[in-house]
Design a protein around this motif. Structure first.
Motif, PDB file in Angstrom:
ATOM      1  N   ASP A   6      70.809 164.625  88.269  1.00 21.74           N
ATOM      2  CA  ASP A   6      70.663 165.255  89.579  1.00 21.74           C
ATOM      3  C   ASP A   6      69.225 165.765  89.662  1.00 21.74           C
ATOM      4  OD1 ASP A   6      70.518 167.001  91.743  1.00 21.74           O
ATOM      5  OD2 ASP A   6      72.508 167.830  91.400  1.00 21.74           O
ATOM      6  N   PRO A   7      68.374 165.109  90.450  1.00 24.13           N
ATOM      7  CA  PRO A   7      66.964 165.523  90.504  1.00 24.13           C
ATOM      8  C   PRO A   7      66.765 166.924  91.075  1.00 24.13           C
ATOM      9  CG  PRO A   7      67.411 163.840  92.149  1.00 24.13           C
ATOM     10  CD  PRO A   7      68.648 163.976  91.320  1.00 24.13           C
ATOM     11  N   GLY A   8      67.742 167.423  91.807  1.00 21.55           N
ATOM     12  CA  GLY A   8      67.647 168.782  92.336  1.00 21.55           C
ATOM     13  C   GLY A   8      67.846 169.846  91.275  1.00 21.55           C
ATOM     14  N   ARG A   9      68.538 169.507  90.209  1.00 22.44           N
ATOM     15  CA  ARG A   9      68.771 170.467  89.119  1.00 22.44           C
ATOM     16  C   ARG A   9      67.814 170.287  87.950  1.00 22.44           C
ATOM     17  NH1 ARG A   9      75.207 170.182  88.287  1.00 22.44           N
ATOM     18  NH2 ARG A   9      74.594 168.055  87.896  1.00 22.44           N
ATOM     19  N   CYS A  10      67.264 169.090  87.761  1.00 18.68           N
ATOM     20  CA  CYS A  10      66.369 168.825  86.631  1.00 18.68           C
ATOM     21  C   CYS A  10      65.110 169.678  86.751  1.00 18.68           C
ATOM     22  CB  CYS A  10      66.005 167.343  86.587  1.00 18.68           C
ATOM     23  SG  CYS A  10      64.879 166.925  85.233  1.00 18.68           S
ATOM     24  N   GLN A  11      64.775 170.358  85.653  1.00 11.92           N
ATOM     25  CA  GLN A  11      63.585 171.205  85.617  1.00 11.92           C
ATOM     26  C   GLN A  11      62.514 170.659  84.675  1.00 11.92           C
ATOM     27  OE1 GLN A  11      63.134 174.131  87.595  1.00 11.92           O
ATOM     28  NE2 GLN A  11      64.825 173.068  88.605  1.00 11.92           N
ATOM     29  N   GLN A  33      64.443 160.827  83.998  1.00  8.72           N
ATOM     30  CA  GLN A  33      64.987 159.801  84.878  1.00  8.72           C
ATOM     31  C   GLN A  33      65.804 158.838  84.039  1.00  8.72           C
ATOM     32  OE1 GLN A  33      61.567 158.082  86.767  1.00  8.72           O
ATOM     33  NE2 GLN A  33      61.147 156.694  85.091  1.00  8.72           N
ATOM     34  N   VAL A  34      66.793 158.251  84.659  1.00  5.71           N
ATOM     35  CA  VAL A  34      67.667 157.300  83.982  1.00  5.71           C
ATOM     36  C   VAL A  34      66.935 155.972  83.838  1.00  5.71           C
ATOM     37  CG1 VAL A  34      69.839 156.045  84.188  1.00  5.71           C
ATOM     38  CG2 VAL A  34      69.730 158.444  84.849  1.00  5.71           C
ATOM     39  N   VAL A  35      67.074 155.357  82.675  1.00  4.53           N
ATOM     40  CA  VAL A  35      66.488 154.042  82.425  1.00  4.53           C
ATOM     41  C   VAL A  35      67.443 152.986  82.983  1.00  4.53           C
ATOM     42  CG1 VAL A  35      65.836 152.396  80.628  1.00  4.53           C
ATOM     43  CG2 VAL A  35      65.247 154.802  80.377  1.00  4.53           C
ATOM     44  N   GLY A  36      66.904 152.062  83.734  1.00  2.00           N
ATOM     45  CA  GLY A  36      67.713 150.965  84.275  1.00  2.00           C
ATOM     46  C   GLY A  36      68.773 151.454  85.239  1.00  2.00           C
ATOM     47  N   CYS A  55      71.287 169.608  77.990  1.00  2.00           N
ATOM     48  CA  CYS A  55      70.512 169.844  79.211  1.00  2.00           C
ATOM     49  C   CYS A  55      70.768 171.275  79.676  1.00  2.00           C
ATOM     50  CB  CYS A  55      70.903 168.860  80.305  1.00  2.00           C
ATOM     51  SG  CYS A  55      69.998 169.140  81.843  1.00  2.00           S
ATOM     52  N   PRO A  56      69.745 172.139  79.637  1.00  2.00           N
ATOM     53  CA  PRO A  56      69.959 173.541  80.004  1.00  2.00           C
ATOM     54  C   PRO A  56      70.293 173.735  81.482  1.00  2.00           C
ATOM     55  CG  PRO A  56      67.641 173.154  79.503  1.00  2.00           C
ATOM     56  CD  PRO A  56      68.379 171.889  79.193  1.00  2.00           C
ATOM     57  N   GLU A  57      69.947 172.785  82.307  1.00  2.00           N
ATOM     58  CA  GLU A  57      70.208 172.906  83.743  1.00  2.00           C
ATOM     59  C   GLU A  57      71.502 172.196  84.152  1.00  2.00           C
ATOM     60  OE1 GLU A  57      68.329 174.994  85.153  1.00  2.00           O
ATOM     61  OE2 GLU A  57      66.814 175.023  83.592  1.00  2.00           O
ATOM     62  N   ARG A  58      72.171 171.533  83.188  1.00  2.00           N
ATOM     63  CA  ARG A  58      73.384 170.765  83.460  1.00  2.00           C
ATOM     64  C   ARG A  58      73.131 169.733  84.567  1.00  2.00           C
ATOM     65  NH1 ARG A  58      74.686 171.952  78.929  1.00  2.00           N
ATOM     66  NH2 ARG A  58      75.874 173.804  78.431  1.00  2.00           N
ATOM     67  N   ALA A  59      71.979 169.076  84.470  1.00  2.00           N
ATOM     68  CA  ALA A  59      71.579 168.102  85.479  1.00  2.00           C
ATOM     69  C   ALA A  59      72.059 166.689  85.180  1.00  2.00           C
ATOM     70  CB  ALA A  59      70.054 168.101  85.615  1.00  2.00           C
ATOM     71  N   ILE A  60      72.633 166.459  83.996  1.00  2.00           N
ATOM     72  CA  ILE A  60      73.062 165.121  83.606  1.00  2.00           C
ATOM     73  C   ILE A  60      74.575 165.045  83.691  1.00  2.00           C
ATOM     74  CG2 ILE A  60      73.054 163.370  81.794  1.00  2.00           C
ATOM     75  CD1 ILE A  60      70.622 164.863  80.610  1.00  2.00           C
TER      76      ILE A  60
END
Length: 66
Positions: A6-11, A33-36, A55-60
């Motif tokens: 989630d690009p909105g949560r990724c820091q 970013q995700v590969v492929g 992931c500390p932001e729980r973005a994955i």
């Protein structure tokens, strides 16, 4: 199984691409970013789960394919 970020949560901590470089990379600004297409190859499920757990932001997210 697929991974997505989630690009909105990724820091931009970079843990995903440090822990699972076959599944994630960094963009030009250091964000993950995700590969492929995000499909997790057989045998790389543990790395995917490790990236999610660290992931500390729980973005994955892991998405189980039907």
């Amino acid at each position: 199984m697929k991974v997505q970020i989630d690009p909105g949560r990724c820091q931009g901590h970079g843990r995903c691409y440090d822990l699972a470089p076959g599944l994630f990379a960094e963009d030009g600004e250091g964000y993950g970013q995700v590969v492929g297409d995000g499909v997790v190859p057989p045998g790389e499920e543990p790395e995917a789960r490790l990236a999610v757990a660290n992931c500390p932001e729980r973005a994955i997210d892991l998405v189980e394919e039907a």
